[in-house]
Design an enzyme around this catalytic site. Structure first.
Site, short mmCIF file in Angstrom:
data_model
loop_
_atom_site.label_atom_id
_atom_site.label_comp_id
_atom_site.label_asym_id
_atom_site.label_seq_id
_atom_site.Cartn_x
_atom_site.Cartn_y
_atom_site.Cartn_z
N HIS A 476 0.32 -1.38 -0.25
CA HIS A 476 -0.05 -0.08 -0.22
C HIS A 476 0.53 1.44 0.54
O HIS A 476 0.33 2.18 -0.38
CB HIS A 476 -0.87 0.07 1.34
CG HIS A 476 -2.10 0.65 0.91
ND1 HIS A 476 -2.99 1.25 0.41
CD2 HIS A 476 -3.24 0.60 1.47
CE1 HIS A 476 -3.80 1.76 0.01
NE2 HIS A 476 -4.22 1.38 1.18
N ASP A 480 -2.04 2.27 -4.27
CA ASP A 480 -3.46 2.56 -4.09
C ASP A 480 -4.58 1.88 -4.12
O ASP A 480 -4.56 0.70 -4.97
CB ASP A 480 -4.03 4.04 -4.17
CG ASP A 480 -3.01 5.31 -3.81
OD1 ASP A 480 -2.33 5.33 -3.44
OD2 ASP A 480 -2.70 5.85 -5.35
#
Length: 505
Positions: A476, A480
């Protein structure tokens, strides 16, 4: 002028290796490109060839030591003359007085690198009273990085074994005594007369009431011995598939599924405390656990899920499987569809095909897809390079060849270097759903699962379809949530409508 021998590049995520074996000794003549030394990482071995012809004038790193990339291993004198061979310092030997026969020579634990202070006794190849030749392996040691054999420092008889299999010993610890030039008539009892005190320490053998490794007349290495002892199997009833009929770990695990081969006697109820056994983790398992935890601690790992209707792919396979096999000599499998679908999605979401290097992001315009393969030694991930430029037949042929190499232990280090994205198929083991762990330094990994018939809604009606859950774990920090979901949706769309791949939609 001497030519240096240095540790080669071992891949983007591999920074060190262990010296497994020197194939030449100092003073020996070597030819150009002749293998000199074998290096081991946590998954594969690689041989370092001689850069020039000449004489191996010096060895700078001994067997068992851990060395970094570009570290000096030794030197070759291209103009030198061959000298007498010198034995590698794998075991210390110190003479001692022995009134009963030949000279007593100590065998001690060799140094295995600056960061390694102890090792486990893996397997004794000789018993007390047995004769040995000089440089013949007598015991294997296991560290958290590699396994190594300790050779006998002299020809003679194993007079005393000081450490049992499974014991943890420190560097320079005394583990055996060799009587140089001795024989079984020099007051040393034959192996068959040695008491239990000098045999390897037994593991609890469930309800069998004895150590199955001792009752077996077949030689057992540590891995199958542990399985046999922990599951209460009879080693004599297991058919070995290894060299000279040796029992492998796979043989022991296969025997576990056959109740007829288990010789457990009925036992009386025991207290709760007797129903548990504490077993030390093997060095290899400790290393695997540490690396997996490092992946979790380094990346901001998250997993997103979807499911895919495999009807179109299965119908396409059934329609063309015979023609495909006839033309290309390989069966049309599911993996080539997934590789192509992932490459197509990676082009749309380049973050998933990138990696983080410090404060930089490295975007990659090549698509090298790692395909996870399970073996007896653990999980390996060979790489299909430039998958975007290869046909489905070429991908299937390459996957089949990698599978053969993995099973036979012929995979090379370069086969597993430089992947940009990984696909793991837990479905072959029956997994319904999982959260795969990233293969660092990659930013994404796709988990495939088993196909099962499930009711789904299609055009307002409930129909039965062959469905598969997909799981995409991602870092992450760089990917995204929108990018991860978009990637997984594109994979789903490409599989449910394979014509999109042909039309580049």
């Amino acid at each position: 002028m001497a030519t240096e021998i240095r540790v080669p590049t071992l891949g983007e995520s591999v920074t060190e290796a262990t010296i497994a074996k020197w194939m030449k000794s100092e003073g020996e003549a070597v030819s150009a490109d002749e293998p000199l030394v074998e290096l081991e990482t946590d998954k594969v071995s690689v041989e370092v060839p001689a850069p020039v012809a000449g004489v191996l004038s010096s060895i700078s790193a001994q067997e068992g030591e851990t060395v970094e990339v570009d570290a000096l291993l030794g030197a070759i004198d291209a103009a030198g003359a061959a000298a007498s061979s010198k034995p590698a310092p794998e075991a210390k030997s110190e003479p001692a007085a022995n009134a009963g026969g030949g000279e007593e020579i100590e065998v001690r634990v060799p140094a295995s690198g600056e960061s390694v202070t102890e090792a486990d006794i893996g397997e004794w190849f000789k018993k007390e009273g047995e004769t040995v030749e000089r440089d013949e392996p007598i015991v294997s040691l296991e560290t958290d990085k590699a396994a190594m054999d300790v050779p006998s420092p002299a020809a003679g008889v194993v007079k005393k074994i000081m450490a049992a299999e499974g014991d943890t010993v420190e560097v320079d610890a005394l583990i055996a005594i060799i009587e140089a030039g001795g024989s079984t008539s020099n007051g040393v009892a034959p192996a068959s007369e040695i008491g239990d005190a000098n045999r390897p320490s037994p593991r609890a053998a469930a309800a069998a009431g004895h150590d199955v490794s001792e009752s077996s007349d077949k030689p057992l290495s540590p891995a199958p011995r542990r399985v046999i002892a922990e599951r209460g199997l009879d080693a004599n009833a297991i058919q070995g598939s290894g060299k000279d009929g040796r029992i492998t770990k796979a043989d022991a695990l296969a025997a576990t599924a056959k109740p007829a081969q288990q010789t457990r006697a009925p036992s009386a109820p025991r207290d709760l405390g007797d129903r548990e056994e504490r077993v030390k983790m093997s060095r290899l398992r400790q290393t695997i656990a540490r690396r997996l935890k490092e992946a979790q601690d380094t990346a901001a790992m998250l997993t997103t899920f979807n499911d895919v209707d495999m009807t179109a792919v299965m119908e396409l396979r059934n329609q063309y499987k015979d023609l495909f096999d006839k033309k290309h000599g390989i069966k049309l499998g599911f993996m080539s569809f997934f590789v192509k679908a992932c490459v197509h999605a990676l082009k749309e979401v380049p973050d998933v095909n990138a990696e983080i290097d410090g404060t930089d992001i490295i975007y990659k315009d090549h698509y090298d897809i790692g395909v996870a393969v399970g073996t007896d030694k653990g999980l390996v991930v060979p790489v299909i390079r430039d998958a975007d430029l290869k046909s489905m037949a070429e991908i299937e042929l390459e996957i089949a060849e990698y599978g053969r190499k993995a099973r036979s232990g012929d995979l090379k280090l370069e086969d597993m270097q430089g992947g940009t994205f990984t696909i793991s198929n837990g479905g072959v083991y029956g997994s319904l759903l999982s959260t795969p762990i990233l293969n660092q330094p990659q930013s994404g990994i796709l988990g495939m699962h088993r196909i099962e018939q499930r009711p789904v809604a299609r055009n307002g009606e409930v129909v039965i379809r062959p469905m598969m859950y997909l799981a995409m774990s991602y870092d992450h920090r760089i990917v995204d949530g929108k990018g991860a979901v978009t990637f997984l949706v594109r994979v789903k769309e490409n599989l449910e409508d394979p014509q999109r791949l042909l039309l580049d939609l």
